[in-house]
Design a protein around this motif. Structure first.
Motif, PDB file in Angstrom:
ATOM      1  N   LEU A  77     -79.111  -0.751  34.283  1.00  0.00           N
ATOM      2  CA  LEU A  77     -80.097  -0.161  33.936  1.00  0.00           C
ATOM      3  C   LEU A  77     -80.055   1.086  33.004  1.00  0.00           C
ATOM      4  O   LEU A  77     -79.079   1.563  33.319  1.00  0.00           O
ATOM      5  CB  LEU A  77     -81.233   0.136  35.127  1.00  0.00           C
ATOM      6  N   TYR A  78     -80.818   1.390  32.335  1.00  0.00           N
ATOM      7  CA  TYR A  78     -80.661   2.380  31.351  1.00  0.00           C
ATOM      8  C   TYR A  78     -82.014   3.080  31.169  1.00  0.00           C
ATOM      9  O   TYR A  78     -83.278   2.500  31.154  1.00  0.00           O
ATOM     10  CB  TYR A  78     -79.962   2.297  30.141  1.00  0.00           C
ATOM     11  N   ALA A  79     -82.161   4.321  31.000  1.00  0.00           N
ATOM     12  CA  ALA A  79     -83.297   5.350  30.612  1.00  0.00           C
ATOM     13  C   ALA A  79     -82.956   6.214  29.485  1.00  0.00           C
ATOM     14  O   ALA A  79     -81.995   6.662  29.286  1.00  0.00           O
ATOM     15  CB  ALA A  79     -83.789   5.751  31.688  1.00  0.00           C
ATOM     16  N   ASN A  80     -83.857   6.357  28.660  1.00  0.00           N
ATOM     17  CA  ASN A  80     -83.586   7.501  27.536  1.00  0.00           C
ATOM     18  C   ASN A  80     -84.733   8.607  27.804  1.00  0.00           C
ATOM     19  O   ASN A  80     -85.932   8.400  28.070  1.00  0.00           O
ATOM     20  CB  ASN A  80     -84.234   6.752  26.291  1.00  0.00           C
ATOM     21  N   VAL A  81     -84.259   9.831  27.863  1.00  0.00           N
ATOM     22  CA  VAL A  81     -84.953  10.927  28.302  1.00  0.00           C
ATOM     23  C   VAL A  81     -84.671  12.290  27.324  1.00  0.00           C
ATOM     24  O   VAL A  81     -83.452  12.553  27.209  1.00  0.00           O
ATOM     25  CB  VAL A  81     -84.421  11.381  29.762  1.00  0.00           C
ATOM     26  N   THR A  82     -85.592  12.618  26.753  1.00  0.00           N
ATOM     27  CA  THR A  82     -85.439  13.775  25.947  1.00  0.00           C
ATOM     28  C   THR A  82     -84.982  15.112  26.568  1.00  0.00           C
ATOM     29  O   THR A  82     -85.242  15.057  27.832  1.00  0.00           O
ATOM     30  CB  THR A  82     -86.799  14.225  25.365  1.00  0.00           C
ATOM     31  N   ILE A  83     -84.128  15.637  25.831  1.00  0.00           N
ATOM     32  CA  ILE A  83     -83.226  17.066  26.420  1.00  0.00           C
ATOM     33  C   ILE A  83     -84.248  17.889  27.198  1.00  0.00           C
ATOM     34  O   ILE A  83     -83.785  18.698  27.991  1.00  0.00           O
ATOM     35  CB  ILE A  83     -82.462  17.224  25.378  1.00  0.00           C
ATOM     36  N   ASP A  84     -85.333  18.088  26.985  1.00  0.00           N
ATOM     37  CA  ASP A  84     -86.168  19.094  27.517  1.00  0.00           C
ATOM     38  C   ASP A  84     -87.059  18.403  28.618  1.00  0.00           C
ATOM     39  O   ASP A  84     -87.965  19.412  29.248  1.00  0.00           O
ATOM     40  CB  ASP A  84     -87.110  19.642  26.416  1.00  0.00           C
ATOM     41  N   ASN A  85     -87.064  17.195  29.005  1.00  0.00           N
ATOM     42  CA  ASN A  85     -87.716  16.625  30.053  1.00  0.00           C
ATOM     43  C   ASN A  85     -87.019  16.921  31.335  1.00  0.00           C
ATOM     44  O   ASN A  85     -86.344  15.850  32.065  1.00  0.00           O
ATOM     45  CB  ASN A  85     -87.898  15.191  29.930  1.00  0.00           C
ATOM     46  N   LEU A  86     -86.984  18.130  31.948  1.00  0.00           N
ATOM     47  CA  LEU A  86     -86.046  18.458  33.048  1.00  0.00           C
ATOM     48  C   LEU A  86     -86.462  17.790  34.242  1.00  0.00           C
ATOM     49  O   LEU A  86     -85.666  17.263  35.098  1.00  0.00           O
ATOM     50  CB  LEU A  86     -86.336  19.949  33.099  1.00  0.00           C
ATOM     51  N   ALA A  87     -87.667  17.635  34.526  1.00  0.00           N
ATOM     52  CA  ALA A  87     -87.936  16.888  35.452  1.00  0.00           C
ATOM     53  C   ALA A  87     -87.414  15.154  35.698  1.00  0.00           C
ATOM     54  O   ALA A  87     -87.030  14.837  36.530  1.00  0.00           O
ATOM     55  CB  ALA A  87     -89.718  16.540  35.661  1.00  0.00           C
ATOM     56  N   SER A  88     -87.460  14.597  34.581  1.00  0.00           N
ATOM     57  CA  SER A  88     -86.913  13.427  34.576  1.00  0.00           C
ATOM     58  C   SER A  88     -85.465  13.177  34.494  1.00  0.00           C
ATOM     59  O   SER A  88     -84.814  12.572  35.100  1.00  0.00           O
ATOM     60  CB  SER A  88     -87.477  12.663  33.359  1.00  0.00           C
ATOM     61  N   ILE A  89     -84.806  14.228  33.962  1.00  0.00           N
ATOM     62  CA  ILE A  89     -83.212  14.565  34.028  1.00  0.00           C
ATOM     63  C   ILE A  89     -82.960  14.523  35.470  1.00  0.00           C
ATOM     64  O   ILE A  89     -82.093  14.037  36.103  1.00  0.00           O
ATOM     65  CB  ILE A  89     -82.875  15.839  33.094  1.00  0.00           C
ATOM     66  N   LYS A  90     -83.506  15.686  36.144  1.00  0.00           N
ATOM     67  CA  LYS A  90     -83.344  15.737  37.550  1.00  0.00           C
ATOM     68  C   LYS A  90     -83.423  14.305  38.468  1.00  0.00           C
ATOM     69  O   LYS A  90     -82.809  13.995  39.267  1.00  0.00           O
ATOM     70  CB  LYS A  90     -84.349  16.743  38.002  1.00  0.00           C
ATOM     71  N   GLY A 144     -74.398   9.690  26.882  1.00  0.00           N
ATOM     72  CA  GLY A 144     -74.545  10.141  25.526  1.00  0.00           C
ATOM     73  C   GLY A 144     -75.779  10.972  25.454  1.00  0.00           C
ATOM     74  O   GLY A 144     -76.550  10.971  26.152  1.00  0.00           O
ATOM     75  N   ILE A 145     -75.514  11.542  24.090  1.00  0.00           N
ATOM     76  CA  ILE A 145     -76.702  12.132  23.612  1.00  0.00           C
ATOM     77  C   ILE A 145     -76.825  11.687  22.244  1.00  0.00           C
ATOM     78  O   ILE A 145     -76.067  11.587  21.275  1.00  0.00           O
ATOM     79  CB  ILE A 145     -76.307  13.924  23.394  1.00  0.00           C
ATOM     80  N   LYS A 146     -78.194  11.294  22.088  1.00  0.00           N
ATOM     81  CA  LYS A 146     -78.686  10.910  20.711  1.00  0.00           C
ATOM     82  C   LYS A 146     -79.226  11.814  19.921  1.00  0.00           C
ATOM     83  O   LYS A 146     -80.254  12.616  20.559  1.00  0.00           O
ATOM     84  CB  LYS A 146     -79.614   9.709  20.817  1.00  0.00           C
ATOM     85  N   LYS A 147     -78.626  12.568  18.893  1.00  0.00           N
ATOM     86  CA  LYS A 147     -78.954  13.810  18.133  1.00  0.00           C
ATOM     87  C   LYS A 147     -80.167  13.561  17.472  1.00  0.00           C
ATOM     88  O   LYS A 147     -80.133  12.378  16.813  1.00  0.00           O
ATOM     89  CB  LYS A 147     -77.782  14.401  17.391  1.00  0.00           C
ATOM     90  N   ASP A 148     -80.959  14.505  17.504  1.00  0.00           N
ATOM     91  CA  ASP A 148     -82.352  14.448  16.680  1.00  0.00           C
ATOM     92  C   ASP A 148     -82.998  13.118  16.601  1.00  0.00           C
ATOM     93  O   ASP A 148     -83.437  12.526  15.637  1.00  0.00           O
ATOM     94  CB  ASP A 148     -81.966  14.999  15.220  1.00  0.00           C
ATOM     95  N   TRP A 149     -83.147  12.586  17.691  1.00  0.00           N
ATOM     96  CA  TRP A 149     -83.524  11.232  17.857  1.00  0.00           C
ATOM     97  C   TRP A 149     -84.982  10.999  18.035  1.00  0.00           C
ATOM     98  O   TRP A 149     -85.282  10.084  17.561  1.00  0.00           O
ATOM     99  CB  TRP A 149     -83.066  10.631  19.318  1.00  0.00           C
ATOM    100  N   VAL A 150     -85.825  12.181  18.396  1.00  0.00           N
ATOM    101  CA  VAL A 150     -87.082  11.864  18.392  1.00  0.00           C
ATOM    102  C   VAL A 150     -87.920  12.909  17.812  1.00  0.00           C
ATOM    103  O   VAL A 150     -87.503  14.007  18.166  1.00  0.00           O
ATOM    104  CB  VAL A 150     -87.744  11.872  19.860  1.00  0.00           C
ATOM    105  N   LYS A 165     -86.017  16.221  18.639  1.00  0.00           N
ATOM    106  CA  LYS A 165     -85.376  16.404  19.793  1.00  0.00           C
ATOM    107  C   LYS A 165     -84.214  15.582  19.926  1.00  0.00           C
ATOM    108  O   LYS A 165     -84.274  14.227  19.875  1.00  0.00           O
ATOM    109  CB  LYS A 165     -86.339  16.463  21.048  1.00  0.00           C
ATOM    110  N   ASP A 166     -83.188  15.908  20.806  1.00  0.00           N
ATOM    111  CA  ASP A 166     -82.212  15.185  21.526  1.00  0.00           C
ATOM    112  C   ASP A 166     -82.611  14.193  22.486  1.00  0.00           C
ATOM    113  O   ASP A 166     -83.511  14.815  23.202  1.00  0.00           O
ATOM    114  CB  ASP A 166     -80.949  16.048  21.643  1.00  0.00           C
TER     115      ASP A 166
END
Length: 176
Positions: free
Chosen positions: A127-140, A151-157, A164-165
């Motif tokens: 399973l995978y998920a994409n989370v913007t770098i500033d979405n701290l709640a989802s990262i946690k 991985g980090i997708k640079k300038d993705w959104v 945003k990455d």
């Protein structure tokens, strides 16, 4: 015991009665960034979506389930999407709608329930998920549930004129 029921929440199929809830979620600009939505959906289109939500996940490559507290109150949605049966992987998207229901462990329980479902019943490998770098709640949340940042997708959104990455998270099931 129902596979999609935990100690705090359960997941269920969408019902026609969910129309107002889904319309509110889909048309809330607050959630457009995480859903890649840019325009509102009509009541008619959401009604048609609900009428077709019974279709097999392997046919339509996605499944949306309602997240409910044990008192039957809907509090959010979990999506399995971009299903790739050959590669045995799918993406996840989770939304707990109101602040009053966040931070109570519902999201973690949902991710554990849906991961178990995907690995056990859908025979997925990852399973995978994409989370913007500033979405701290989802990262946690994803890291708490053993998803690994790969991985980090640079300038993705693009949001409000700024890029945003985005972090790519994976959870791999090593049990076959």
């Amino acid at each position: 015991m129902l596979t999609l029921k935990g100690d705090k929440v359960y997941l269920r199929a969408l019902e026609p009665e969910d129309l107002d809830f889904i319309q509110e979620v889909e048309n809330s600009e607050d959630f457009w960034e995480i859903s890649s939505t840019r325009v509102p959906y009509s009541r008619f289109l959401i009604k048609k979506y609900l009428q077709n939500s019974h279709r097999d996940i392997f046919d339509v490559k996605q499944l949306r389930l309602m997240i409910c507290r044990l008192d039957d109150t809907p509090i959010g949605l979990i999506d399995i999407f971009d299903l790739e049966p050959k590669d045995r992987r799918a993406a996840l998207g989770i939304l707990i709608v109101s602040d009053e229901n966040r931070g109570k462990g519902y999201g973690a329980e949902v991710l554990k329930l849906i991961s178990n479902y995907c690995f056990t019943h859908l025979c997925l490998h990852q399973l995978y998920a994409n989370v913007t770098i500033d979405n701290l709640a989802s990262i946690k949340l994803f890291e708490k549930c053993d998803f690994k940042p790969v991985g980090i997708k640079k300038d993705w959104v693009l949001v409000n004129g700024k890029f945003k990455d985005e972090i790519l998270y994976q959870l791999i099931n090593n049990v076959y």
